[in-house]
Design an enzyme around this catalytic site. Structure first.
Site, PDB file in Angstrom:
ATOM      1  N   GLY A 218     -45.397 -36.942  -9.229  1.00  6.16           N
ATOM      2  CA  GLY A 218     -43.591 -37.776  -9.698  1.00  6.16           C
ATOM      3  C   GLY A 218     -43.199 -36.105 -11.009  1.00  6.16           C
ATOM      4  O   GLY A 218     -44.219 -34.976 -11.123  1.00  6.16           O
ATOM      5  N   ASN A 219     -42.746 -36.127 -11.412  1.00  2.00           N
ATOM      6  CA  ASN A 219     -42.398 -35.316 -12.490  1.00  2.00           C
ATOM      7  C   ASN A 219     -41.593 -35.754 -13.624  1.00  2.00           C
ATOM      8  O   ASN A 219     -41.488 -36.662 -13.824  1.00  2.00           O
ATOM      9  CB  ASN A 219     -41.628 -34.186 -12.234  1.00  2.00           C
ATOM     10  CG  ASN A 219     -40.125 -34.411 -11.229  1.00  2.00           C
ATOM     11  OD1 ASN A 219     -39.141 -35.060 -12.454  1.00  2.00           O
ATOM     12  ND2 ASN A 219     -40.100 -34.659 -10.048  1.00  2.00           N
ATOM     13  N   ARG A 220     -41.443 -34.437 -14.200  1.00  2.00           N
ATOM     14  CA  ARG A 220     -41.487 -35.345 -15.930  1.00  2.00           C
ATOM     15  C   ARG A 220     -39.383 -35.088 -15.884  1.00  2.00           C
ATOM     16  O   ARG A 220     -38.584 -35.476 -17.272  1.00  2.00           O
ATOM     17  CB  ARG A 220     -41.883 -33.841 -16.491  1.00  2.00           C
ATOM     18  CG  ARG A 220     -42.706 -34.479 -17.133  1.00  2.00           C
ATOM     19  CD  ARG A 220     -43.757 -33.755 -17.875  1.00  2.00           C
ATOM     20  NE  ARG A 220     -42.969 -33.103 -18.490  1.00  2.00           N
ATOM     21  CZ  ARG A 220     -43.193 -31.683 -20.134  1.00  2.00           C
ATOM     22  NH1 ARG A 220     -43.349 -30.856 -19.495  1.00  2.00           N
ATOM     23  NH2 ARG A 220     -42.676 -31.640 -20.722  1.00  2.00           N
ATOM     24  N   ALA A 285     -34.360 -33.969  -9.777  1.00  2.00           N
ATOM     25  CA  ALA A 285     -34.899 -33.114  -9.435  1.00  2.00           C
ATOM     26  C   ALA A 285     -36.153 -34.005  -8.244  1.00  2.00           C
ATOM     27  O   ALA A 285     -36.596 -34.454  -8.469  1.00  2.00           O
ATOM     28  CB  ALA A 285     -36.467 -32.427 -10.482  1.00  2.00           C
TER      29      ALA A 285
END
Ligand code: CTP
Length: 409
Positions: A218-220, A285
């Site tokens: 995943g991402n932040r 995102a």
């Protein structure tokens, strides 16, 4: 780092005249916080109370919080004129808490007190936040009154399920202050907003691409920017759907939310949501890659294994795959070559404009409440905006979407 305060005209309740009706429920004490928050939001607040409400909270409490006289007795000489004036001046009437008795009086048009009288006399929108025991709320008489009020265009907020004053658990708790404020912003937006009658879709947050049943890639992204965009559109009157990745944010009042986990799910949800929409703002995102072959069971360390190889497969580009959506807005979060990257994405994703930001700059990027963005328009125009709150950036985006919608008509 300092941030300029939100511009006055961007505060959705600034300059609004709100009549707050308080009736005799134990939840009346929570109306004090509501009055205070309304005032902090820039509204002028005029409180009217039933005599029963004064048993729980004194008029002086509200007078101190609002800086204005509180009207209780509609027959006192001094207040005889005031009672209709409150109704006339109001941009909206909020009744919180509203008892079962108050709902019955509103439904039948009876005016035994200042609250119901103000409701009958005003032409402004009326918002009602009931609070009562769950058995009274569920009674067919109350439900019939609620149906009558809804049919007349009254907005109901709550009651919420939870622990009640009697100790029982059920539906009957007064809606929380942020919900009531959200409902008020929704109602006023539909009446005055430049996006009233428009249907818009916003995506927010990152995606989580499973590696095994307990891990993901995943991402932040926290989703804050997307939720601010959705709220600003609602405050301007739009019907808003937010397609959200896994984020720890409450759903704002009046916004339809579809929760998704992966890019594939986000694409499917957006295909449905954007059918016939006026605008799509893609602030999510999405993960560009996903583990090729997620394990069915939790991956275990093998003895002596020092490294692990994960094969990633490319995810679809959601914007490039979606045919329409109306005015199309994308984001480009970059750490270098912002302009060149943003302009390339503008074309490849068929966008009307793209909101670029350098996520390494102070005050911009993941988890902050502010953002400094540059807008790259199809056709070549470039606008560099100052550091603003995410809510103000959201309005800057909708200003430009509204402009394009008008130009298309
Ligand atoms: N986006 C999308 N589908 C993806 C990835 C991104 O629709 N699979 C959208 C984002 O929501 C954003 C815009 O495309 O509005 C740009 O996203 P970004 O991650 O900056 O660009 P990518 O196309 O993924 O390019 P790169 O990661 O190589 O910079």
């Amino acid at each position: 780092m300092t941030t300029a305060p939100v511009a006055e005209h961007r505060l959705p309740l600034a300059g609004r005249h709100i009549a707050l009706g308080v009736t005799g429920s134990i939840a009346a004490f929570k109306a004090a916080d509501l009055a205070s928050k309304l005032r902090q939001a820039g509204a002028t607040v005029e409180v009217v109370m039933t005599p029963a409400a004064t048993q729980f909270v004194t008029p002086l409490t509200f007078q101190s919080l609002t800086g204005r006289d509180v009207v209780v007795d509609m027959f006192s000489a001094r207040e005889a004129e005031a009672h209709i004036e409150v109704a006339r001046r109001a941009d909206a009437l909020v009744i919180a808490p509203a008892t079962a008795d108050c709902l019955a009086n509103l439904a039948t048009g009876q005016t035994p007190d200042m609250v119901t009288l103000t409701a009958l006399a005003t032409r402004a929108p009326v918002l009602v936040a009931p609070a009562m025991d769950n058995q009274m709320w569920e009674h067919p008489a109350t439900q019939a009154n609620v149906a009558t009020l809804r049919g007349r265009g009254v907005t109901l907020v709550g009651p919420n399920p939870g622990r009640l004053a009697t100790g029982r658990v059920g539906a009957g708790r007064l809606a929380e202050v942020p919900e009531v404020l959200g409902a008020l912003r929704t109602v006023l937006g539909k009446l005055h907003g430049d996006l009233a009658g428009r249907r818009v879709v916003v995506s927010a947050g990152g995606t989580q691409e499973p590696l095994d049943p307990v891990r993901y890639v995943g991402n932040r992204s926290t989703g804050k920017m997307g939720f601010a965009i959705a709220e600003a559109a609602r405050d301007r009157g739009a019907e808003v759907t937010i397609v959200a990745g896994p984020v720890a944010l409450e759903t704002p009042f009046g916004i339809a939310r579809v929760d998704v986990g992966t890019v594939a799910q986000m694409l499917a949800a957006l295909e449905t949501a954007t059918a016939g929409s006026d605008a799509l703002v893609m602030s999510a995102a999405p993960a560009d890659f996903r583990p090729n072959d997620p394990a069915e069971h939790k991956l275990k360390k093998a003895p002596g294994e020092d490294s692990m190889h994960v094969h990633l497969a490319k995810n679809p580009d959601i914007l490039a795959s979606l045919p329409g959506g109306g005015v199309r807005v994308g984001f480009a979060a970059e750490t270098q070559n912002l302009a060149a990257n943003a302009v390339a994405k503008l074309a490849s994703k068929r966008l009307d404009f793209i909101v670029g930001n350098d996520v390494t700059a102070a005050g911009s990027g993941f988890g902050t409440d502010t953002n400094q963005v540059t807008i790259f328009h199809a056709g070549g125009r470039i606008e560099e905006l100052p550091l603003m709150t995410k809510y103000e950036v959201a309005h800057a985006i909708w200003d430009r979407v509204a402009e394009r919608l008008r130009a298309r008509e």
